[in-house]
Design an enzyme around this catalytic site. Structure first.
Site, mmCIF file in Angstrom:
data_model
loop_
_atom_site.group_PDB
_atom_site.id
_atom_site.type_symbol
_atom_site.label_atom_id
_atom_site.label_comp_id
_atom_site.label_asym_id
_atom_site.label_seq_id
_atom_site.Cartn_x
_atom_site.Cartn_y
_atom_site.Cartn_z
ATOM 1 N N THR A 126 0.806 -1.226 0.000
ATOM 2 C CA THR A 126 0.000 0.000 0.000
ATOM 3 C C THR A 126 0.846 1.287 0.000
ATOM 4 O O THR A 126 0.308 2.375 0.095
ATOM 5 C CB THR A 126 -0.929 0.002 1.221
ATOM 6 O OG1 THR A 126 -0.125 -0.196 2.395
ATOM 7 C CG2 THR A 126 -1.955 -1.116 1.135
ATOM 8 N N ASP A 129 3.929 -10.881 14.989
ATOM 9 C CA ASP A 129 4.358 -9.478 14.953
ATOM 10 C C ASP A 129 3.119 -8.663 15.345
ATOM 11 O O ASP A 129 2.231 -8.476 14.523
ATOM 12 C CB ASP A 129 4.833 -9.149 13.524
ATOM 13 C CG ASP A 129 5.517 -7.799 13.433
ATOM 14 O OD1 ASP A 129 5.759 -7.170 14.477
ATOM 15 O OD2 ASP A 129 5.808 -7.363 12.303
ATOM 16 N N GLU A 162 4.898 -0.375 20.111
ATOM 17 C CA GLU A 162 3.969 -1.485 20.351
ATOM 18 C C GLU A 162 4.219 -2.134 21.712
ATOM 19 O O GLU A 162 3.272 -2.472 22.428
ATOM 20 C CB GLU A 162 4.097 -2.516 19.227
ATOM 21 C CG GLU A 162 3.560 -1.980 17.918
ATOM 22 C CD GLU A 162 4.140 -2.625 16.687
ATOM 23 O OE1 GLU A 162 3.609 -2.356 15.595
ATOM 24 O OE2 GLU A 162 5.125 -3.381 16.776
ATOM 25 N N SER A 199 13.006 -2.288 16.994
ATOM 26 C CA SER A 199 13.632 -0.971 16.862
ATOM 27 C C SER A 199 13.199 -0.112 18.043
ATOM 28 O O SER A 199 12.111 -0.301 18.584
ATOM 29 C CB SER A 199 13.227 -0.315 15.547
ATOM 30 O OG SER A 199 11.819 -0.186 15.474
ATOM 31 N N THR A 201 10.136 -5.592 5.596
ATOM 32 C CA THR A 201 11.263 -5.945 6.462
ATOM 33 C C THR A 201 10.782 -6.560 7.777
ATOM 34 O O THR A 201 11.413 -7.473 8.295
ATOM 35 C CB THR A 201 12.149 -4.718 6.759
ATOM 36 O OG1 THR A 201 11.307 -3.579 6.952
ATOM 37 C CG2 THR A 201 13.123 -4.458 5.648
ATOM 38 N N ASP A 207 8.198 -8.382 8.185
ATOM 39 C CA ASP A 207 7.765 -9.746 7.879
ATOM 40 C C ASP A 207 8.964 -10.669 7.652
ATOM 41 O O ASP A 207 8.974 -11.812 8.097
ATOM 42 C CB ASP A 207 6.849 -9.745 6.651
ATOM 43 C CG ASP A 207 5.677 -8.793 6.855
ATOM 44 O OD1 ASP A 207 5.199 -8.687 7.996
ATOM 45 O OD2 ASP A 207 5.258 -8.134 5.884
HETATM 46 P P1 ATP Z 1 6.820 -3.290 12.908
HETATM 47 O O1 ATP Z 1 6.879 -4.097 11.649
HETATM 48 O O2 ATP Z 1 6.158 -4.010 14.031
HETATM 49 O O3 ATP Z 1 6.429 -1.887 12.688
HETATM 50 P P2 ATP Z 1 9.500 -2.420 13.062
HETATM 51 O O4 ATP Z 1 9.101 -1.022 12.821
HETATM 52 O O5 ATP Z 1 10.610 -2.629 14.006
HETATM 53 O O6 ATP Z 1 8.305 -3.281 13.547
HETATM 54 P P3 ATP Z 1 10.604 -2.677 10.515
HETATM 55 O O7 ATP Z 1 10.682 -1.200 10.563
HETATM 56 O O8 ATP Z 1 10.127 -3.306 9.289
HETATM 57 O O9 ATP Z 1 9.813 -3.198 11.723
HETATM 58 O O10 ATP Z 1 12.033 -3.294 10.872
HETATM 59 C C1 ATP Z 1 12.302 -4.665 11.012
HETATM 60 C C2 ATP Z 1 13.814 -4.844 10.961
HETATM 61 O O11 ATP Z 1 14.281 -4.473 9.666
HETATM 62 C C3 ATP Z 1 14.573 -3.950 11.926
HETATM 63 O O12 ATP Z 1 14.791 -4.579 13.146
HETATM 64 C C4 ATP Z 1 15.871 -3.715 11.183
HETATM 65 O O13 ATP Z 1 16.749 -4.792 11.403
HETATM 66 C C5 ATP Z 1 15.476 -3.756 9.733
HETATM 67 N N1 ATP Z 1 15.252 -2.418 9.176
HETATM 68 C C6 ATP Z 1 14.077 -1.904 8.756
HETATM 69 N N2 ATP Z 1 14.230 -0.660 8.270
HETATM 70 C C7 ATP Z 1 15.550 -0.375 8.377
HETATM 71 C C8 ATP Z 1 16.351 0.769 8.050
HETATM 72 N N3 ATP Z 1 15.823 1.871 7.506
HETATM 73 N N4 ATP Z 1 17.672 0.704 8.326
HETATM 74 C C9 ATP Z 1 18.216 -0.393 8.854
HETATM 75 N N5 ATP Z 1 17.522 -1.491 9.194
HETATM 76 C C10 ATP Z 1 16.212 -1.505 8.955
HETATM 77 N N1 PLP Z 2 1.225 -6.387 3.842
HETATM 78 C C1 PLP Z 2 0.695 -5.426 3.078
HETATM 79 C C2 PLP Z 2 -0.534 -5.698 2.282
HETATM 80 C C3 PLP Z 2 1.279 -4.181 3.040
HETATM 81 O O1 PLP Z 2 0.729 -3.232 2.291
HETATM 82 C C4 PLP Z 2 2.460 -3.953 3.800
HETATM 83 C C5 PLP Z 2 3.051 -2.666 3.813
HETATM 84 O O2 PLP Z 2 2.609 -1.805 3.107
HETATM 85 C C6 PLP Z 2 3.039 -4.983 4.530
HETATM 86 C C7 PLP Z 2 2.365 -6.196 4.540
HETATM 87 C C8 PLP Z 2 4.403 -4.853 5.157
HETATM 88 O O3 PLP Z 2 4.605 -4.555 6.451
HETATM 89 P P1 PLP Z 2 6.065 -4.505 7.124
HETATM 90 O O4 PLP Z 2 6.894 -3.498 6.437
HETATM 91 O O5 PLP Z 2 5.737 -4.133 8.552
HETATM 92 O O6 PLP Z 2 6.679 -5.867 7.093
HETATM 93 NA NA NA Z 3 8.475 -5.352 14.679
HETATM 94 MG MG MG Z 4 5.815 -5.051 10.178
#
Ligand code: ATP
Ligand code: PLP
Ligand code: NA
Ligand code: MG
Ligand code: MG
Length: 387
Positions: free
Chosen positions: A45, A192, A228, A262, A308, A310
């Protein structure tokens, strides 16, 4: 020994989120993956357009019934993503706004200059977007440049937009997990628990008690972000000590393994790093409990990746399977995979976008197939500290 995962996640035709982000890497690592697609969308999305279908709680039940009738409802793991509960990712509505206004996207973790946009939610997500745009354009455009937004949705209004849901799908997932756990008491549920990020909600408030009282108690491994973890426990994290207390509270709610993927905690390696924390409660042979806690800092990449979260949950499943009582190693492997995939993705995205240009969502799709070797046998590039 065969290891079978039931993965209930989104499917996209193009790109890598949900099941597309989890199945390939798990299969490469030798897991059997049975997938139920909680939505089928053209793409994630964060693109300008998306189309597709949403699976209802009843349709989920029908698929599960089919599996059950054939007596093949034996699983070692259940894995669910962010999007089993909702949601139009509000973060991504913000990105759409930024794109339209040619403003930079808020950096991950940036909490400066919060702006509240109240949205009139219609039955169609396209309208939602238009409303967001017009409320910004109606006079507060300058604030857009201050980055970072809180977009507030009004409770029940949000349930009909895009693919947001009521609580029934989430409750059906819990029923299935409970039934599968009766069939296999050793089943591990990796969840998650997505509620939001960086101070903004992704999912409507009515889902919070379901996560807190029903989903988290049946989960064995959870991967919340800081926001969260705070929401689930009602406790703020401003120090490492707070984070440890929050993870202890989360253990008390059910899961033996918690990774806060994070946080806003100050990195020891400098401000270009991202701090993650983990905690694992282990039952010792003599019946006592031991808790191992770790901290890991990874280099922050200046881009917003999708899928990421997922991939992270899938890799944590795989590596805790191989190191069930060694969270340090499981996390080093998991975060190293993330690093390899993200580095490959960002290099390619910059190459595609050309010098000085911000890569598009399509250019930022994870380089999954290209990362096969790193997924199978990741060189350890991230080191965790035991607290
Ligand atoms: P949620 O999916 O529950 O929102 P989140 O915000 O921690 O959790 P993501 O932001 O997708 O999840 O991050 C998951 C993992 O991916 C992080 O722990 C990190 O290792 C990596 N990651 C995601 N974005 C970045 C980034 N911009 N720079 C470096 N690592 C990243
Ligand atoms: N599933 C759908 C349908 C999405 O649109 C998105 C993000 O836009 C995600 C999963 C991914 O989520 P995340 O980045 O937390 O793994
Ligand atoms: Na997470
Ligand atoms: Mg996520
Ligand atoms: Mg996030």
């Amino acid at each position: 020994m065969e290891c079978r995962v039931l993965s209930i996640q989104s499917h996209v035709v193009r790109g890598y989120v949900g099941n597309k982000s989890a199945s390939f890497p798990l299969q490469v690592m030798g897991f059997e993956v049975d997938s139920i697609n909680s939505v089928q969308f053209s793409n994630h999305t964060g693109y300008s357009h998306w189309k597709g279908q949403v699976l209802t709680a009843d349709e989920l039940h029908v698929l599960y019934e089919g599996i059950k009738l054939n007596n093949v409802n034996h699983y070692d793991y259940v894995l669910t993503d962010s999007h089993i509960s909702s949601s139009v990712q509000l973060e991504q509505c913000t990105w759409a706004l930024c794109e339209t206004l040619e403003a930079p996207r808020p950096a991950p973790g940036d909490r400066r200059g919060h702006m509240v946009i109240e949205l009139q939610v219609s039955h169609e997500h396209r309208r939602l977007r238009c409303c967001a745009l017009s409320s910004v354009l109606a006079g507060e455009t300058s604030l857009v440049h201050e980055l970072s937004f809180i977009i507030t949705l009004r409770g029940e209004e949000s349930t009909e937009m895009g693919y947001t849901r009521d609580t029934s799908f989430l409750e059906m997932v819990v029923d299935i997990v409970q039934e599968l756990k009766r069939a296999n008491p050793n089943l591990v549920y990796v969840c998650d628990p997505v509620l939001g990020d960086h101070g903004s909600m992704y999912v409507p408030q009515n889902l919070h008690p379901v996560y807190k009282n029903k989903v988290v108690p049946v989960a064995d491994i959870i991967t919340p972000n800081q926001f969260e973890a705070e929401l689930l426990t009602g406790k703020n994290i401003s120090t490492e000590k707070d984070a440890v207390e929050v993870m202890d509270l989360l253990h008390k709610m059910g899961p033996d393994t918690v990774v806060i993927t994070s946080s806003d905690l100050p990195p020891r390696l400098g401000d270009r790093f991202l701090v993650s924390l983990g905690s694992q409660r282990i039952l010792m042979p003599d019946g006592t409990r031991k808790t191992q806690r770790i901290r890991i800092e990874v280099p922050k990449v200046d881009a917003v990746f999708v899928g990421t979260g997922d991939l992270f949950a899938a890799m944590l499943l795989a590596w805790t399977h191989h190191y069930p009582t060694d969270l340090k190693t499981a996390c080093e492997k998991t975060f190293s995979v993330m690093h390899h995939v993200i580095q490959r993705t960002i290099s390619y995205a910059h190459e595609m976008a050309g010098p000085g240009r911000r890569p598009s969502p399509a250019q930022l799709e994870l380089r999954m197939v290209q990362s096969k070797a790193d997924i199978e046998d990741p060189a350890i590039v991230m080191e965790a500290t035991v607290l």
